[in-house]
Design a protein around this motif. Structure first.
Motif, mmCIF file in Angstrom:
data_model
loop_
_atom_site.group_PDB
_atom_site.id
_atom_site.type_symbol
_atom_site.label_atom_id
_atom_site.label_comp_id
_atom_site.label_asym_id
_atom_site.label_seq_id
_atom_site.Cartn_x
_atom_site.Cartn_y
_atom_site.Cartn_z
ATOM 1 N N UNK A 273 -1.379 3.685 -5.407
ATOM 2 C CA UNK A 273 -0.665 2.441 -5.635
ATOM 3 C C UNK A 273 -1.028 1.731 -6.917
ATOM 4 N N UNK A 274 -1.655 2.417 -7.855
ATOM 5 C CA UNK A 274 -1.984 1.803 -9.146
ATOM 6 C C UNK A 274 -0.785 1.900 -10.083
ATOM 7 N N UNK A 331 -13.267 -4.516 -8.634
ATOM 8 C CA UNK A 331 -12.946 -4.054 -7.281
ATOM 9 C C UNK A 331 -11.477 -3.668 -7.149
ATOM 10 N N UNK A 332 -11.164 -2.667 -6.328
ATOM 11 C CA UNK A 332 -9.759 -2.315 -6.082
ATOM 12 C C UNK A 332 -9.005 -3.494 -5.486
ATOM 13 N N UNK A 333 -7.756 -3.604 -5.855
ATOM 14 C CA UNK A 333 -6.969 -4.754 -5.403
ATOM 15 C C UNK A 333 -6.515 -4.621 -3.965
ATOM 16 N N UNK A 348 4.276 10.442 -0.694
ATOM 17 C CA UNK A 348 3.703 9.886 -1.920
ATOM 18 C C UNK A 348 3.764 10.873 -3.081
ATOM 19 N N UNK A 349 3.655 12.157 -2.782
ATOM 20 C CA UNK A 349 3.560 13.160 -3.846
ATOM 21 C C UNK A 349 4.818 14.024 -3.960
ATOM 22 N N UNK A 350 5.931 13.512 -3.475
ATOM 23 C CA UNK A 350 7.180 14.272 -3.554
ATOM 24 C C UNK A 350 7.551 14.604 -4.996
ATOM 25 N N UNK A 351 7.120 13.784 -5.936
ATOM 26 C CA UNK A 351 7.417 13.997 -7.355
ATOM 27 C C UNK A 351 6.685 15.219 -7.915
#
Length: 523
Positions: A273-274, A331-333, A348-351
């Motif tokens: 999600x970055x 820290x991660x958001x 998430x990794x369909x691309x």
């Protein structure tokens, strides 16, 4: 601080309270709840989700000090099911294969935020094909990880994230230095080689928390028995990509393939999600294609479920010795570094086609049971005409005459020695006790004080071998188990005299861990 936990209110001191007496002495009050209850409450685990064990004969204080050391009880799965409810995972929806290959437990101290068992339980709930444990510079959590996985039927992969280029231990630093190298063992031999590399690095560093690796030597030790992933933002390829661009990343990727071999390097993609996830993964996938390498998807998990995110941020602040406010920029958001199901990862990794499927396949390929790694002790050099067992018997009986007197004086002691020797020989551990005797003999010659640790020190055989022990002892701690557990402290003398006859407080000698050869006799 007050916490309402499953219908009961628990009051917790936010800090320890200091009391001063007139004389200036100082004492401390513990919280009004047991530390075990406090940990359970703060962990968020439901009441009764695990069976608690207590050794009523030797309850101790619940701690881990040598005075109270006892065997950890066998892992028991939670009472609640770890599987998906049928309503969440309908039969018409096929399971998507996936294995998590980059995962830190809380044995990555002040970095991972879930116990190894929790990670395995979540992997079972998500029906993952396999899960790897890749803690920083050590194999500390692998036994607990493997035990839980065996009970729940989860396939296990063993690895570590090596930290190269440390100049000092990193506690107190918001963003620790060092370059990461993620290594997975392909099979038990790869595990042994990785254990040896880590042990050598920890010794070379001469400081706790500062292993020292030589990358060329690490690569030479691999021998085709490891898989190397390109890793996280602190790994060479991603760091070069973010700082200098694709050309620099290509240089680092080429270096990895030259060191470890094209067949043993895989490009790792993460999507947590970055903002730059898509662009970064596109560039990494393009590099993989240019070099003919596979890609795999990972979560780079640091905890089992999103609920552990708050604990993870607190641990990061403790490691950096800063408040949460001071740590905000590092820290991660969001709670994104948790385990995910194959279906979620596929979405998430369909691309990047193939990344999830290859992770599943690699997890299955590299999985094995930790019991396959259990090492035999190296042979102990014995004089001609002796076996390890006969030499141990000779040394024991010679020592018994000094320690216990004659058989008529202490028949019970001699019966106990015979019983212990029979157990030692049955379990093929005479060499273990000869190594202990050799270490103690060296310490005496060098004027070094040493002592035994735990109940194993209280053995009649050890006592006869010039390793004094108390008279009350639970031999069943050794005789009921198949062998001393990996990493168990070696019993040595509880109070040995130096050559001058002076007696002082003693230190502890310990055994080496799995994969690390024990010293042979200098004779």
């Amino acid at each position: 601080m007050c916490s309402n936990y499953h219908g009961r209110t628990t009051y917790i001191h936010s800090s320890l309270i200091r009391h001063h007496s007139d004389g200036g002495a100082m004492s401390w009050n513990n919280p009004p709840v047991r530390w075990t209850d406090l940990e359970w409450a703060l962990s968020g685990r439901p009441a009764g989700s695990r069976t608690r064990h207590r050794d009523e004969e030797h309850p101790g204080d619940g701690g881990d000090s040598p005075a109270w050391t006892r065997h950890r009880h066998r892992y028991e799965p939670p009472l609640t099911s770890v599987q998906f409810p049928e309503t969440q995972f309908p039969e018409t929806q096929p399971r998507t294969p996936y294995a998590e290959l980059h995962c830190h437990s809380n044995f990555s101290f002040l970095d991972g935020a879930s116990h190894p068992e929790e990670l395995v339980e979540e992997a079972a709930r998500l029906e993952l094909d396999a899960i790897a444990i890749t803690d920083h510079d050590g194999m500390y959590g692998v036994v607990r990880f493997a035990e839980a996985a065996r009970e729940l039927g989860v396939k296990t992969v063993f690895g570590a994230e090596l930290t190269l280029g440390l100049t000092a231990p990193q506690n107190g630093i918001p963003d620790p230095e060092g370059e990461h190298l993620l290594v997975l063992a392909r099979e038990p031999e790869g595990y042994r080689r990785l254990s040896r590399v880590i042990s050598d690095a920890q010794i070379a560093g001469k400081q706790k928390g500062r292993p020292v690796y030589d990358l060329d030597a690490v690569a030479a030790a691999a021998g085709g028995h490891w898989v190397v992933l390109t890793g996280c933002r602190k790994a060479a390829v991603r760091r070069a990509l973010e700082r200098e661009g694709p050309a620099a990343a290509a240089t680092q990727l080429r270096r990895l393939t030259e060191l470890f071999g094209v067949d043993h390097v895989i490009v790792e993609l993460t999507a947590n999600g970055l903002a730059d996830d898509t662009e970064r993964n596109d560039e990494l996938a393009a590099l993989a294609a240019a070099y003919g390498l596979d890609i795999v998807a990972t979560t780079a998990a640091h905890y089992a479920t999103p609920s552990r995110h708050r604990l993870a941020t607190a641990l990061a602040a403790v490691r950096a010795r800063r408040s949460l406010d001071e740590m905000a920029g590092w820290l991660p958001a969001a709670a994104t570094a948790h385990l995910r199901s194959g279906a979620e990862m596929a979405d998430r990794f369909a691309r990047w086609p193939g990344a999830v499927e290859r992770a599943a396949a690699l997890g299955r390929e590299c999985s094995f049971d930790l019991r396959l790694v259990a090492p035999d002790l190296p042979p102990f050099a014995v004089p001609g005409g002796h076996t390890e067992a006969s030499l141990l018997r000779e040394l024991t009986w010679l020592g018994a005459a000094t320690r216990y007197g004659s058989y008529d004086e202490r028949p019970g002691a001699y019966h106990q020695i015979e019983h212990e020797l029979a157990v030692i020989e049955k379990k093929n551990f005479p060499g273990y006790f000869l190594i202990v005797h050799d270490i103690v003999a060296f310490c005496r010659r060098a004027g070094i004080f040493c002592q035994g640790r735990g109940s194993a020190a209280n053995s009649a055989v050890c006592y006869a071998l010039a390793s004094p022990a108390s008279t009350r002892w639970r031999w069943t701690c050794f005789s009921n188990g198949s062998s001393p557990p990996i990493g168990t402290a070696i019993p040595t003398s509880t109070s040995t005299s130096n050559p001058t006859g002076a007696r002082r407080p003693s230190s502890t000698s310990t055994a080496s861990t799995a994969g690390t050869a024990l010293p042979r006799s200098p004779t």
